[in-house]
Scaffold this motif. Sequence first.
Motif, PDB file in Angstrom:
ATOM      1  N   GLN A 106     -12.745  -0.672  -4.372  1.00  0.00           N
ATOM      2  CA  GLN A 106     -12.027  -0.632  -3.444  1.00  0.00           C
ATOM      3  C   GLN A 106     -10.690  -1.280  -3.654  1.00  0.00           C
ATOM      4  OE1 GLN A 106     -13.992  -3.130  -0.590  1.00  0.00           O
ATOM      5  NE2 GLN A 106     -14.011  -5.016  -1.759  1.00  0.00           N
ATOM      6  N   GLY A 107      -9.529  -1.151  -3.052  1.00  0.00           N
ATOM      7  CA  GLY A 107      -8.325  -1.939  -3.315  1.00  0.00           C
ATOM      8  C   GLY A 107      -7.128  -1.469  -2.511  1.00  0.00           C
ATOM      9  N   THR A 108      -5.938  -1.834  -2.781  1.00  0.00           N
ATOM     10  CA  THR A 108      -4.924  -1.752  -1.878  1.00  0.00           C
ATOM     11  C   THR A 108      -3.635  -1.213  -2.500  1.00  0.00           C
ATOM     12  OG1 THR A 108      -5.538  -3.053  -0.076  1.00  0.00           O
ATOM     13  CG2 THR A 108      -3.170  -2.551  -0.192  1.00  0.00           C
ATOM     14  N   VAL A 109      -2.948  -0.403  -2.438  1.00  0.00           N
ATOM     15  CA  VAL A 109      -1.807  -0.117  -3.205  1.00  0.00           C
ATOM     16  C   VAL A 109      -0.402  -0.356  -2.151  1.00  0.00           C
ATOM     17  CG1 VAL A 109      -1.825   2.591  -2.452  1.00  0.00           C
ATOM     18  CG2 VAL A 109      -0.296   1.895  -4.148  1.00  0.00           C
ATOM     19  N   ASP A 110       0.289  -1.120  -2.724  1.00  0.00           N
ATOM     20  CA  ASP A 110       1.560  -1.660  -2.114  1.00  0.00           C
ATOM     21  C   ASP A 110       2.797  -1.318  -2.657  1.00  0.00           C
ATOM     22  OD1 ASP A 110       3.572  -2.985  -0.573  1.00  0.00           O
ATOM     23  OD2 ASP A 110       2.338  -4.914  -0.530  1.00  0.00           O
ATOM     24  N   TYR A 111       3.289  -0.001  -2.545  1.00  0.00           N
ATOM     25  CA  TYR A 111       4.359   0.428  -3.243  1.00  0.00           C
ATOM     26  C   TYR A 111       5.176   1.138  -2.400  1.00  0.00           C
ATOM     27  CZ  TYR A 111       6.326   3.663  -6.675  1.00  0.00           C
ATOM     28  OH  TYR A 111       7.215   4.551  -7.501  1.00  0.00           O
ATOM     29  N   ALA A 131      14.169   2.171  -0.006  1.00  0.00           N
ATOM     30  CA  ALA A 131      12.778   2.235  -0.279  1.00  0.00           C
ATOM     31  C   ALA A 131      12.091   1.847   1.074  1.00  0.00           C
ATOM     32  CB  ALA A 131      12.041   2.076  -1.533  1.00  0.00           C
ATOM     33  N   GLN A 132      11.229   2.430   1.543  1.00  0.00           N
ATOM     34  CA  GLN A 132      10.448   1.788   2.790  1.00  0.00           C
ATOM     35  C   GLN A 132       9.086   1.312   2.299  1.00  0.00           C
ATOM     36  OE1 GLN A 132      10.664   5.566   5.018  1.00  0.00           O
ATOM     37  NE2 GLN A 132      11.621   4.235   6.752  1.00  0.00           N
ATOM     38  N   GLU A 133       8.739   0.065   2.882  1.00  0.00           N
ATOM     39  CA  GLU A 133       7.556  -0.611   2.762  1.00  0.00           C
ATOM     40  C   GLU A 133       6.324   0.689   2.944  1.00  0.00           C
ATOM     41  OE1 GLU A 133       4.654  -4.355   3.932  1.00  0.00           O
ATOM     42  OE2 GLU A 133       6.328  -3.422   5.201  1.00  0.00           O
ATOM     43  N   ALA A 134       5.521   0.581   2.104  1.00  0.00           N
ATOM     44  CA  ALA A 134       4.089   1.605   2.301  1.00  0.00           C
ATOM     45  C   ALA A 134       2.762   0.724   1.691  1.00  0.00           C
ATOM     46  CB  ALA A 134       4.358   3.050   1.603  1.00  0.00           C
ATOM     47  N   VAL A 135       1.960   0.817   2.475  1.00  0.00           N
ATOM     48  CA  VAL A 135       0.727   0.306   2.113  1.00  0.00           C
ATOM     49  C   VAL A 135      -0.642   0.983   2.463  1.00  0.00           C
ATOM     50  CG1 VAL A 135      -0.770  -1.768   2.476  1.00  0.00           C
ATOM     51  CG2 VAL A 135       1.641  -1.946   2.525  1.00  0.00           C
ATOM     52  N   THR A 136      -1.240   1.034   1.404  1.00  0.00           N
ATOM     53  CA  THR A 136      -2.808   1.988   1.721  1.00  0.00           C
ATOM     54  C   THR A 136      -3.889   1.285   1.100  1.00  0.00           C
ATOM     55  OG1 THR A 136      -1.498   4.061   1.495  1.00  0.00           O
ATOM     56  CG2 THR A 136      -3.811   4.348   1.160  1.00  0.00           C
ATOM     57  N   HIS A 137      -5.023   1.134   2.041  1.00  0.00           N
ATOM     58  CA  HIS A 137      -6.210   0.606   1.449  1.00  0.00           C
ATOM     59  C   HIS A 137      -7.107   1.568   1.087  1.00  0.00           C
ATOM     60  CE1 HIS A 137      -4.393  -3.236   3.351  1.00  0.00           C
ATOM     61  NE2 HIS A 137      -4.445  -2.542   4.266  1.00  0.00           N
ATOM     62  N   TRP A 138      -7.990   1.557   0.292  1.00  0.00           N
ATOM     63  CA  TRP A 138      -8.947   2.617  -0.127  1.00  0.00           C
ATOM     64  C   TRP A 138     -10.095   2.060  -0.313  1.00  0.00           C
ATOM     65  CZ3 TRP A 138      -5.824   1.238  -4.500  1.00  0.00           C
ATOM     66  CH2 TRP A 138      -6.712   0.695  -5.412  1.00  0.00           C
ATOM     67  N   ARG A 139     -11.270   2.887  -0.146  1.00  0.00           N
ATOM     68  CA  ARG A 139     -12.760   2.559  -0.565  1.00  0.00           C
ATOM     69  C   ARG A 139     -13.261   3.774  -1.098  1.00  0.00           C
ATOM     70  NH1 ARG A 139     -17.970   1.687   2.451  1.00  0.00           N
ATOM     71  NH2 ARG A 139     -17.096   2.495   4.175  1.00  0.00           N
ATOM     72  N   ARG A 140     -14.150   3.548  -2.215  1.00  0.00           N
ATOM     73  CA  ARG A 140     -14.584   4.563  -2.896  1.00  0.00           C
ATOM     74  C   ARG A 140     -16.112   5.036  -2.335  1.00  0.00           C
ATOM     75  NH1 ARG A 140     -15.804   2.862  -7.961  1.00  0.00           N
ATOM     76  NH2 ARG A 140     -17.835   2.667  -7.493  1.00  0.00           N
ATOM     77  N   LEU A 141     -16.386   6.077  -1.886  1.00  0.00           N
ATOM     78  CA  LEU A 141     -17.556   6.327  -1.132  1.00  0.00           C
ATOM     79  C   LEU A 141     -18.461   6.821  -2.221  1.00  0.00           C
ATOM     80  CD1 LEU A 141     -16.206   8.080   2.297  1.00  0.00           C
ATOM     81  CD2 LEU A 141     -16.718   5.575   1.771  1.00  0.00           C
ATOM     82  N   ALA A 142     -17.946   7.831  -2.970  1.00  0.00           N
ATOM     83  CA  ALA A 142     -18.812   8.550  -3.968  1.00  0.00           C
ATOM     84  C   ALA A 142     -18.142   8.780  -5.305  1.00  0.00           C
ATOM     85  CB  ALA A 142     -19.645   9.702  -3.433  1.00  0.00           C
ATOM     86  N   ARG A 176       1.678  10.656  -1.932  1.00  0.00           N
ATOM     87  CA  ARG A 176       2.429   9.933  -3.171  1.00  0.00           C
ATOM     88  C   ARG A 176       1.862   8.682  -3.525  1.00  0.00           C
ATOM     89  NH1 ARG A 176       7.845   9.734   0.027  1.00  0.00           N
ATOM     90  NH2 ARG A 176       8.687   9.011  -2.108  1.00  0.00           N
ATOM     91  N   HIS A 177       1.106   7.999  -2.941  1.00  0.00           N
ATOM     92  CA  HIS A 177       0.370   6.916  -3.473  1.00  0.00           C
ATOM     93  C   HIS A 177      -0.639   7.097  -4.384  1.00  0.00           C
ATOM     94  CE1 HIS A 177       1.299   3.208  -0.181  1.00  0.00           C
ATOM     95  NE2 HIS A 177       2.405   3.478  -1.263  1.00  0.00           N
TER      96      HIS A 177
END
Length: 252
Positions: A106-111, A131-142, A176-177
């Motif tokens: 899991q993690g977050t990309v703030d780019y 450039a505009q703030e962009a944040v994505t959170h992720w979780r690996r399922l498999a 893009r992230h």
Amino acid sequence: MDIESGTANQVEIIYEDEFLVAINKEAGLLVHRSWLDKGETRFAMQLTRDAVGCHVFPVHRLDKPTSGVLLFAKSSAVARSLTEAFTEHKVTKQYLAVVRGFMPEQGTVDYALSFKPDAIADKFANLDKPAQEAVTHWRRLAQIELPFAVSKKHDTTRYSLMRLTPETGRKHQLRRHMRHLFHHIVGDTSHGDGRHNRFFRTQYDCARMLLHAQTLALSHPVTGEPLLLTAELDDQWIRIMEEFSWVESTKK
């Protein structure tokens, strides 16, 4: 109601009341007419309008190659309310994606993402936007390691099934992230890796981008009741899930 995917003049409606309608948009279907795709004749907005018998108003968008939950309002007033909810980050969107490589659990990309104009649609746009703030959170399922040398550097190839939760809604943000992290989404012809796209086409007969808007969670704009909209996977997705034994992972 369940409608066979790909039927020319039908859409799969997953929710409808007197104020809203949500569909499971198929991959390759435009939300509405675009100067960039003059040859297209099918559009989610018109198909949904014809299905429900009234005008509908788009309140967010999905890229053409992305499938999943697409929400419309049935009046301009409800559309304004929903647009505000999206803008104020009061709507939670969760996507499924297949990406190259093994990603952390899991993690977050703030780019921040720069503005990317379309050649025609954004011809008169201000190209000097910061450039505009962009944040994505992720979780690996498999994840899976396959005995195929897609890259000359490795004898095997790795892929991860991810749940992506964007906090912001920038253009092509998830695509893009993932490229920024060097974990390109499989099937992405604009921001992906052509070697892995070709591998999935030839090995698994999968030509679509493996990005799916699985759920949309929000408060109903009129009643205030919590609303969870869910879109099922299409046949190409299901084939990959079964091939990789990932079917149960999507339910985590």
